[in-house]
Design an enzyme around this catalytic site. Structure first.
Site, PDB file in Angstrom:
ATOM      1  N   TYR A 138      -2.344  -1.197   9.935  1.00  0.00           N
ATOM      2  CA  TYR A 138      -2.420  -1.496   8.498  1.00  0.00           C
ATOM      3  C   TYR A 138      -1.057  -1.279   7.836  1.00  0.00           C
ATOM      4  O   TYR A 138      -0.545  -2.155   7.128  1.00  0.00           O
ATOM      5  CB  TYR A 138      -3.483  -0.592   7.871  1.00  0.00           C
ATOM      6  CG  TYR A 138      -3.638  -0.746   6.385  1.00  0.00           C
ATOM      7  CD1 TYR A 138      -4.248  -1.868   5.841  1.00  0.00           C
ATOM      8  CD2 TYR A 138      -3.180   0.243   5.515  1.00  0.00           C
ATOM      9  CE1 TYR A 138      -4.399  -2.005   4.461  1.00  0.00           C
ATOM     10  CE2 TYR A 138      -3.328   0.110   4.144  1.00  0.00           C
ATOM     11  CZ  TYR A 138      -3.936  -1.017   3.622  1.00  0.00           C
ATOM     12  OH  TYR A 138      -4.079  -1.150   2.266  1.00  0.00           O
TER      13      TYR A 138
ATOM     14  N   SER B 140       0.837  -1.213   0.000  1.00  0.00           N
ATOM     15  CA  SER B 140       0.000   0.000   0.000  1.00  0.00           C
ATOM     16  C   SER B 140       0.864   1.251   0.000  1.00  0.00           C
ATOM     17  O   SER B 140       1.997   1.240   0.495  1.00  0.00           O
ATOM     18  CB  SER B 140      -0.884   0.022   1.249  1.00  0.00           C
ATOM     19  OG  SER B 140      -1.534   1.281   1.350  1.00  0.00           O
TER      20      SER B 140
HETATM   21  N1  LIG Z   1      -8.423   0.721  -2.289  1.00  0.00           N
HETATM   22  C1  LIG Z   1      -7.326   1.364  -1.902  1.00  0.00           C
HETATM   23  O1  LIG Z   1      -7.299   2.599  -1.796  1.00  0.00           O
HETATM   24  C2  LIG Z   1      -6.067   0.596  -1.609  1.00  0.00           C
HETATM   25  C3  LIG Z   1      -4.874   1.308  -1.503  1.00  0.00           C
HETATM   26  C4  LIG Z   1      -3.707   0.614  -1.223  1.00  0.00           C
HETATM   27  C5  LIG Z   1      -3.734  -0.761  -1.072  1.00  0.00           C
HETATM   28  N2  LIG Z   1      -4.908  -1.421  -1.183  1.00  0.00           N
HETATM   29  C6  LIG Z   1      -4.880  -2.881  -1.029  1.00  0.00           C
HETATM   30  O2  LIG Z   1      -5.402  -3.458  -2.191  1.00  0.00           O
HETATM   31  C7  LIG Z   1      -5.926  -4.742  -1.876  1.00  0.00           C
HETATM   32  C8  LIG Z   1      -7.308  -4.884  -2.497  1.00  0.00           C
HETATM   33  O3  LIG Z   1      -8.153  -3.916  -1.894  1.00  0.00           O
HETATM   34  P1  LIG Z   1      -9.421  -3.313  -2.609  1.00  0.00           P
HETATM   35  O4  LIG Z   1      -9.304  -1.854  -2.498  1.00  0.00           O
HETATM   36  O5  LIG Z   1      -9.636  -3.927  -3.923  1.00  0.00           O
HETATM   37  O6  LIG Z   1     -10.534  -3.760  -1.539  1.00  0.00           O
HETATM   38  P2  LIG Z   1     -11.906  -4.554  -1.665  1.00  0.00           P
HETATM   39  O7  LIG Z   1     -12.448  -4.525  -0.285  1.00  0.00           O
HETATM   40  O8  LIG Z   1     -12.718  -4.033  -2.790  1.00  0.00           O
HETATM   41  O9  LIG Z   1     -11.434  -6.038  -2.022  1.00  0.00           O
HETATM   42  C9  LIG Z   1     -10.795  -6.867  -1.084  1.00  0.00           C
HETATM   43  C10 LIG Z   1     -11.270  -8.284  -1.303  1.00  0.00           C
HETATM   44  O10 LIG Z   1     -10.546  -9.133  -0.387  1.00  0.00           O
HETATM   45  C11 LIG Z   1     -11.430 -10.074   0.134  1.00  0.00           C
HETATM   46  N3  LIG Z   1     -10.954 -10.586   1.411  1.00  0.00           N
HETATM   47  C12 LIG Z   1     -10.896  -9.923   2.595  1.00  0.00           C
HETATM   48  N4  LIG Z   1     -10.425 -10.737   3.550  1.00  0.00           N
HETATM   49  C13 LIG Z   1     -10.170 -11.942   2.958  1.00  0.00           C
HETATM   50  C14 LIG Z   1      -9.679 -13.176   3.428  1.00  0.00           C
HETATM   51  N5  LIG Z   1      -9.363 -13.366   4.710  1.00  0.00           N
HETATM   52  N6  LIG Z   1      -9.538 -14.187   2.539  1.00  0.00           N
HETATM   53  C15 LIG Z   1      -9.873 -14.015   1.249  1.00  0.00           C
HETATM   54  N7  LIG Z   1     -10.361 -12.873   0.740  1.00  0.00           N
HETATM   55  C16 LIG Z   1     -10.508 -11.837   1.594  1.00  0.00           C
HETATM   56  C17 LIG Z   1     -12.759  -9.331   0.276  1.00  0.00           C
HETATM   57  O11 LIG Z   1     -13.858 -10.228   0.348  1.00  0.00           O
HETATM   58  C18 LIG Z   1     -12.772  -8.479  -0.983  1.00  0.00           C
HETATM   59  O12 LIG Z   1     -13.410  -9.120  -2.050  1.00  0.00           O
HETATM   60  C19 LIG Z   1      -5.886  -4.866  -0.362  1.00  0.00           C
HETATM   61  O13 LIG Z   1      -4.762  -5.646   0.005  1.00  0.00           O
HETATM   62  C20 LIG Z   1      -5.718  -3.436   0.103  1.00  0.00           C
HETATM   63  O14 LIG Z   1      -5.042  -3.362   1.335  1.00  0.00           O
HETATM   64  C21 LIG Z   1      -6.085  -0.781  -1.452  1.00  0.00           C
END
Ligand SMILES: NC(=O)c1ccc[n+]([C@@H]2O[C@H](COP(=O)([O-])OP(=O)(O)OC[C@H]3O[C@@H](n4cnc5c(N)ncnc54)[C@H](O)[C@@H]3O)[C@@H](O)[C@H]2O)c1
Length: 266
Positions: free
Chosen positions: A160, A147
């Site tokens: 986080y 992230s």
């Molecule tokens: N959206 C942002 O701004 C952002 C920024 C930096 C990093 N990230 C990272 O990107 C990644 C994806 O996030 P996103 O924004 O697409 O979020 P999102 O919530 O849309 O998708 C995350 C997915 O992970 C699944 N999940 C959660 N816990 C789980 C588990 N224990 N086992 C299996 N699946 C699980 C959820 O059901 C969901 O479908 C994450 O690792 C997040 O930390 C997101």
């Protein structure tokens, strides 16, 4: 030769965690569009099924698998599914992750354990499961999602950011160990992207999106980028496609940033 051919993933197979939503979903769809056969892994099994169905309806190859990445055996099963369905595993995208908000002084041991179990152990187990198949194969690309939170400390994001910083170091270290097997290991540090992950900041008491909070959030995030825009899940998925493809054959051990040049405090 058409330079775009180097991005094609025909004949390759990919396992993706967190693929029911947001960045993971876009990754599954982009990889399938580039020709890969994908295993759509997620805790949300109905969501994973829907994504796999959509890919198949668009002429791609995909199957869904319910997984909880905090359980090592379920990541082994995800990887085994790729092998049993598609004969190999070329790409492992460890995308799933959860938020862990709150002040460090107030965090409970349960909150700490949960953040580590999903965001760190989940990626660690995913790397191990992929290595088990990729080492004898002598090739593969592992992509872990960290992230932008690792680039600057921010109050209430400590748990986080700690887990995501650990993902970056896991990636760099595994790249050193995996290179001799022809396996590349990279991480992404995505900038703010509106997904269900970010919507938690923008909901009212009843869970509905609060439009004024939404607008204020979008405005704040846009101001943090010199481009004055907010990224979308596809912006991360295209970078993952690059790292998965032969275009990135000399790239390993790096943390890549599609983040609009975001700088906190700007
Ligand atoms: N959206 C942002 O701004 C952002 C920024 C930096 C990093 N990230 C990272 O990107 C990644 C994806 O996030 P996103 O924004 O697409 O979020 P999102 O919530 O849309 O998708 C995350 C997915 O992970 C699944 N999940 C959660 N816990 C789980 C588990 N224990 N086992 C299996 N699946 C699980 C959820 O059901 C969901 O479908 C994450 O690792 C997040 O930390 C997101």
């Amino acid at each position: 030769m058409n330079p775009l051919d180097v991005f094609k993933l025909e004949g390759r197979s990919a396992a993706i965690t967190g693929a029911a939503s947001g960045i993971g979903r876009a990754t599954a769809e982009v990889m399938a569009g580039a020709g890969a056969s994908v295993v759509v892994g997620d805790l949300d099994d109905a969501g994973a099924e829907a994504v796999a169905k959509g890919i198949v309806e668009n002429g791609g190859r995909a199957v869904a698998q319910k997984i909880d990445i905090s359980k090592r055996a379920e990541l082994d099963a995800l990887v085994d599914r790729a092998v049993s369905e598609f004969g190999r595993l070329d790409v492992m995208a460890n995308v799933a992750g959860i938020a862990a908000d709150g002040l460090i002084a107030e965090a409970t041991e349960e909150q700490l354990d949960k953040a580590i179990a999903v965001n760190l152990k989940g990626v660690f187990f995913g790397c191990q499961a992929a290595m088990r198949v990729m080492m004898p194969q002598g090739s593969g690309s592992i992509i872990n999602v960290s992230s932008t939170a690792i680039d600057a400390p921010a109050a209430r994001y400590g748990l986080y950011a700690m887990t995501k910083a650990a993902v970056a170091m896991l990636t760099k270290t595994l790249a050193l160990e995996a290179g001799r097997y022809g396996i590349r290991v990279n991480a992404l540090a995505p900038g703010s992207t509106i997904t269900s992950f970010t919507l938690r900041h923008l909901q009212g008491a009843g869970g509905e999106v609060d439009q004024s909070k939404y607008d204020a959030f979008v405005d704040r995030m846009k101001k943090q980028s010199p481009l004055g825009m907010l990224g979308e899940p596809e912006d991360q998925a295209y970078l993952i496609l690059y790292l998965a493809s032969d275009a990135a054959r000399w790239c390993t051990g790096q943390v890549w940033r599609a983040n609009g040049g975001q700088a906190f405090g700007a």
